[in-house]
Scaffold this active site. Structure first.
Site, PDB file in Angstrom:
ATOM      1  N   GLU A  91       0.745  -1.211  -0.048  1.00  0.00           N
ATOM      2  CA  GLU A  91       0.067   0.000   0.052  1.00  0.00           C
ATOM      3  C   GLU A  91       0.772   1.150   0.028  1.00  0.00           C
ATOM      4  O   GLU A  91       1.967   1.189   0.568  1.00  0.00           O
ATOM      5  CB  GLU A  91      -1.030  -0.114   1.204  1.00  0.00           C
ATOM      6  CG  GLU A  91      -1.865  -1.176   1.111  1.00  0.00           C
ATOM      7  CD  GLU A  91      -2.752  -1.165   2.438  1.00  0.00           C
ATOM      8  OE1 GLU A  91      -2.778  -0.355   3.196  1.00  0.00           O
ATOM      9  OE2 GLU A  91      -3.636  -2.054   2.502  1.00  0.00           O
ATOM     10  N   CYS A 104       3.429   8.625   1.338  1.00  0.00           N
ATOM     11  CA  CYS A 104       3.783   7.508   2.158  1.00  0.00           C
ATOM     12  C   CYS A 104       4.310   6.477   1.406  1.00  0.00           C
ATOM     13  O   CYS A 104       3.277   5.725   0.919  1.00  0.00           O
ATOM     14  CB  CYS A 104       3.126   7.552   3.260  1.00  0.00           C
ATOM     15  SG  CYS A 104       3.490   6.304   4.562  1.00  0.00           S
ATOM     16  N   CYS A 111       6.582  -6.860   7.545  1.00  0.00           N
ATOM     17  CA  CYS A 111       7.666  -6.277   8.428  1.00  0.00           C
ATOM     18  C   CYS A 111       8.111  -7.263   9.442  1.00  0.00           C
ATOM     19  O   CYS A 111       7.139  -7.919  10.040  1.00  0.00           O
ATOM     20  CB  CYS A 111       7.643  -4.772   8.734  1.00  0.00           C
ATOM     21  SG  CYS A 111       8.732  -4.103   9.754  1.00  0.00           S
ATOM     22  N   CYS A 115       6.678  -4.266  16.002  1.00  0.00           N
ATOM     23  CA  CYS A 115       6.299  -3.369  17.025  1.00  0.00           C
ATOM     24  C   CYS A 115       5.017  -3.871  17.580  1.00  0.00           C
ATOM     25  O   CYS A 115       4.021  -4.380  16.493  1.00  0.00           O
ATOM     26  CB  CYS A 115       6.115  -1.985  16.250  1.00  0.00           C
ATOM     27  SG  CYS A 115       7.812  -1.427  15.862  1.00  0.00           S
ATOM     28  N   CYS A 118       1.541  -2.507  15.773  1.00  0.00           N
ATOM     29  CA  CYS A 118       1.502  -2.246  14.309  1.00  0.00           C
ATOM     30  C   CYS A 118       0.647  -3.324  13.740  1.00  0.00           C
ATOM     31  O   CYS A 118       1.107  -4.568  13.922  1.00  0.00           O
ATOM     32  CB  CYS A 118       3.073  -2.047  13.937  1.00  0.00           C
ATOM     33  SG  CYS A 118       2.931  -2.187  12.114  1.00  0.00           S
ATOM     34  N   CYS A 338      -0.929   5.769  10.436  1.00  0.00           N
ATOM     35  CA  CYS A 338       0.133   5.396  10.748  1.00  0.00           C
ATOM     36  C   CYS A 338       0.232   3.743  11.467  1.00  0.00           C
ATOM     37  O   CYS A 338      -0.716   3.733  12.332  1.00  0.00           O
ATOM     38  CB  CYS A 338       1.032   6.371  11.567  1.00  0.00           C
ATOM     39  SG  CYS A 338       2.622   5.943  11.966  1.00  0.00           S
TER      40      CYS A 338
HETATM   41  S1  SF4 Z   1       5.857   0.326  12.854  1.00  0.00           S
HETATM   42 FE1  SF4 Z   1       5.198  -1.594  11.965  1.00  0.00          FE
HETATM   43  S2  SF4 Z   1       6.071  -1.348  10.011  1.00  0.00           S
HETATM   44 FE2  SF4 Z   1       7.170   0.230  11.139  1.00  0.00          FE
HETATM   45  S3  SF4 Z   1       8.722  -0.826  11.988  1.00  0.00           S
HETATM   46 FE3  SF4 Z   1       7.299  -1.259  13.418  1.00  0.00          FE
HETATM   47  S4  SF4 Z   1       6.541  -3.324  12.671  1.00  0.00           S
HETATM   48 FE4  SF4 Z   1       7.812  -2.513  11.005  1.00  0.00          FE
END
Ligand code: SF4
Length: 352
Positions: A91, A104, A111, A115, A118, A338
């Protein structure tokens, strides 16, 4: 087949020379790819027939297929879902700021950073994006909005950790900032990292990495809280991260942005704000803080703080002369905010 958008300018020249063509053809090809943004070699009318035939047989220039787009009714942000050649999807979000447009971009499918708050990381890392797949996000969205409205800013804040896809991120920044290619201003490009210390140092030592702005996801003012929210912090410790950010060279007037996702009851108390002040007060002119109220997504374990809490947190920082801004995330109604980007099958709106 090579994709021409994988080449920085030097590589494009070398490719042409190595295949028996004149060096100056690189300027012409770059103009067609990045200024005129054509999607076919047939449209490159000032190239010789011989060169066009060579390019058709050996090169490609398109890599993303637009599956759908969706526009926020609240602020006009547009989210795009692309299909890659291997059928993975990523995206991109176009954000309408007051006086300009910001794109963005994503750098990975999924990923690996993990986190806790996220949405993108829930499926783990699937693969890195190629340079051409990063660059093409900009080219296609610019084509979508039309050349009259130039997208002037790029933030590497979409899916993925850009510095974990170092070489392709670097080459895409070279293409975006090269005056013979896309030609954006360096200060209008921001790389956002989760804080991988070795990669941040590498980027600043790398003479070939154009000097652009840096944002780091901080998200907590103490080691234990950061470790809870960002497991990467076990090996990239907060103290060492801040030390690194203090030492990297900055252009005059530039600041490092510290991103701080505010999560109710986790990192949004007055004590957290005071601890954040303690952490960065000494170097407050080096940093600015972006507070991002958490955007809940389906089944997320966290909540967004109430507005008074967000404002109280901000006040503690301003009272200590720390430049602080609240990013009331754009595109919340289309899950483009975000931490909400994710490979998923949402094809019901504006299919192309
Ligand atoms: S916020 Fe999400 S996309 Fe960004 S580094 Fe952390 S896990 Fe990866």
């Amino acid at each position: 087949m090579v994709n021409l958008k994988d080449f920085n300018f030097q590589q494009l020249e070398n490719y042409l020379i190595n295949n028996g063509f004149e060096k100056f053809r690189a300027v012409q090809i770059a103009k067609w790819l990045y200024i005129k943004k054509v999607d076919s070699f047939d449209l490159m009318t000032d190239l010789s027939k011989n060169l066009r035939n060579f390019l058709k047989e050996n090169c490609e220039i398109n890599s993303l297929k637009l599956l759908y787009w969706e526009q926020s009714k609240i602020d006009g942000s547009i989210k795009f879902l692309w299909e890659l050649k291997d059928k993975n999807t990523v995206e991109t979000v176009l954000i309408n700021e007051k006086d300009h447009k910001t794109l963005c971009v994503s750098t990975q499918v999924g990923c690996a950073v993990g986190c806790k708050f996220c949405f993108t990381t829930k499926d783990g890392l699937i693969r890195n994006l190629e340079t051409n797949e990063i660059v093409e996000q900009y080219i296609q969205v610019q084509r979508f909005v039309g050349n009259e409205e130039r997208i002037s800013n790029i933030v590497y804040m979409g899916m993925g950790e850009p510095l974990a896809n170092y070489e392709n991120t670097k080459k895409s920044v070279q293409i975006f900032t090269d005056k013979r290619m896309v030609g954006l201003s360096n200060r209008k490009i921001t790389i956002s990292s989760s804080g991988i210390i070795a990669q941040i140092k590498k980027m600043y030592e790398d003479k070939e990495f154009p000097h652009v702005k840096l944002a780091v996801s901080l998200n907590a003012p103490t080691q234990s809280k950061r470790e809870f929210l960002m497991p990467i912090s076990q090996t990239n410790r907060l103290e060492e991260l801040i030390k690194t950010l203090r030492e990297i060279p900055l252009k005059p007037g530039w600041r490092i942005t510290l991103e701080y996702v505010l999560i109710k009851g986790v990192n949004d108390t007055i004590e957290d704000a005071k601890n954040l002040v303690k952490l960065i007060k000494k170097d407050r002119n080096r940093f600015k803080v972006n507070l991002i109220p958490f955007n809940p997504y389906p089944l997320s374990e966290f909540e967004r703080p109430e507005e008074e809490r967000i404002l109280a947190f901000e006040k503690v920082l301003w009272d200590n002369n720390i430049a602080t801004f609240i990013r009331w995330s754009k595109g919340r109604d289309i899950s483009a905010a975000c931490g909400q980007l994710r490979k998923k099958d949402l094809l019901q709106i504006n299919p192309v």
